[in-house]
Scaffold this motif. Structure first.
Motif, mmCIF file in Angstrom:
data_model
loop_
_atom_site.group_PDB
_atom_site.id
_atom_site.type_symbol
_atom_site.label_atom_id
_atom_site.label_comp_id
_atom_site.label_asym_id
_atom_site.label_seq_id
_atom_site.Cartn_x
_atom_site.Cartn_y
_atom_site.Cartn_z
ATOM 1 N N UNK A 75 0.872 -1.174 0.000
ATOM 2 C CA UNK A 75 0.000 0.000 0.000
ATOM 3 C C UNK A 75 0.913 1.229 0.000
ATOM 4 N N UNK A 76 0.572 2.263 -0.755
ATOM 5 C CA UNK A 76 1.438 3.449 -0.807
ATOM 6 C C UNK A 76 1.737 4.019 0.583
ATOM 7 N N UNK A 77 2.990 4.384 0.784
ATOM 8 C CA UNK A 77 3.422 4.907 2.072
ATOM 9 C C UNK A 77 2.654 6.134 2.514
ATOM 10 N N UNK A 78 2.291 6.987 1.576
ATOM 11 C CA UNK A 78 1.546 8.196 1.937
ATOM 12 C C UNK A 78 0.176 7.847 2.516
ATOM 13 N N UNK A 79 -0.440 6.793 1.989
ATOM 14 C CA UNK A 79 -1.737 6.347 2.500
ATOM 15 C C UNK A 79 -1.584 5.760 3.892
ATOM 16 N N UNK A 80 -0.567 4.951 4.066
ATOM 17 C CA UNK A 80 -0.302 4.355 5.382
ATOM 18 C C UNK A 80 -0.044 5.450 6.405
ATOM 19 N N UNK A 81 0.804 6.403 6.035
ATOM 20 C CA UNK A 81 1.121 7.499 6.952
ATOM 21 C C UNK A 81 -0.126 8.288 7.329
ATOM 22 N N UNK A 82 -0.944 8.615 6.345
ATOM 23 C CA UNK A 82 -2.145 9.418 6.606
ATOM 24 C C UNK A 82 -3.096 8.693 7.554
ATOM 25 N N UNK A 83 -3.322 7.406 7.317
ATOM 26 C CA UNK A 83 -4.235 6.656 8.180
ATOM 27 C C UNK A 83 -3.653 6.449 9.576
ATOM 28 N N UNK A 84 -2.351 6.303 9.670
ATOM 29 C CA UNK A 84 -1.712 6.170 10.982
ATOM 30 C C UNK A 84 -1.838 7.474 11.772
ATOM 31 N N UNK A 86 -4.239 9.708 11.369
ATOM 32 C CA UNK A 86 -5.655 9.788 11.756
ATOM 33 C C UNK A 86 -5.900 8.952 13.003
ATOM 34 N N UNK A 87 -5.334 7.742 13.036
ATOM 35 C CA UNK A 87 -5.488 6.873 14.194
ATOM 36 C C UNK A 87 -4.976 7.555 15.460
ATOM 37 N N UNK A 88 -3.769 8.105 15.392
ATOM 38 C CA UNK A 88 -3.162 8.709 16.581
ATOM 39 C C UNK A 88 -3.948 9.942 17.032
ATOM 40 N N UNK A 89 -4.339 10.773 16.102
ATOM 41 C CA UNK A 89 -5.138 11.945 16.476
ATOM 42 C C UNK A 89 -6.441 11.495 17.141
ATOM 43 N N UNK A 90 -7.070 10.488 16.566
ATOM 44 C CA UNK A 90 -8.307 9.967 17.149
ATOM 45 C C UNK A 90 -8.069 9.409 18.546
ATOM 46 N N UNK A 91 -6.949 8.723 18.748
ATOM 47 C CA UNK A 91 -6.657 8.145 20.059
ATOM 48 C C UNK A 91 -6.334 9.215 21.099
ATOM 49 N N UNK A 92 -5.665 10.276 20.695
ATOM 50 C CA UNK A 92 -5.409 11.382 21.629
ATOM 51 C C UNK A 92 -6.744 12.014 22.034
#
Length: 129
Positions: A75-84, A86-92
């Motif tokens: 999967x493209x790195x930019x997509x992985x980075x963006x979703x990761x 989003x995950x961290x912001x959501x968890x904070x």
């Protein structure tokens, strides 16, 4: 890809931030019996911060699996980075809303975080299939 790896590190540390808040929100902390100490706390903020702590550990494996699966599947790195991110912001936000007793917002950002980790896994599965 290093952004996603940093997100994994941040997600690994977040539960410890929440438990620190739980310990500071209660009566004088007793390290001889931390679980017993937590059950005796009367401050709801301490209980909510402890719950955010536990939920942080529960959500962490999904992010790790999603990032690694997506990376292995190409999967493209930019997509992985963006979703990761989003995950961290959501968890904070999840922890903040949990401690702040904002149930609806807490549930909403929990869902956003879960769906971002799930999206990584689904993209990996569709790439491999």
């Amino acid at each position: 890809m290093s952004i996603a790896y940093w997100c994994i590190l941040i997600a690994a540390v977040l539960p410890y931030i929440w438990v620190t808040i739980a310990k500071q929100s209660g009566e004088r902390y007793n390290n001889r019996d931390p679980r017993g100490w937590q059950t005796k706390q009367t401050n709801p903020r301490s209980h909510r911060a402890h719950a955010a702590h536990l939920n942080g550990f529960e959500s962490f494996p999904a992010l790790v699996a999603g990032v690694l699966m997506a990376q292995l599947a190409g999967v493209p790195g930019s997509t992985i980075n963006a979703l990761a991110v989003v995950f961290v912001v959501a968890r904070v936000l999840h922890g903040i809303f949990y401690i702040g007793n904002q149930q609806a917002l807490r549930s909403l950002v929990w869902l956003v975080g879960f769906l971002s980790a799930l999206a990584l896994m689904v993209m990996a599965a569709l790439k491999i299939a």
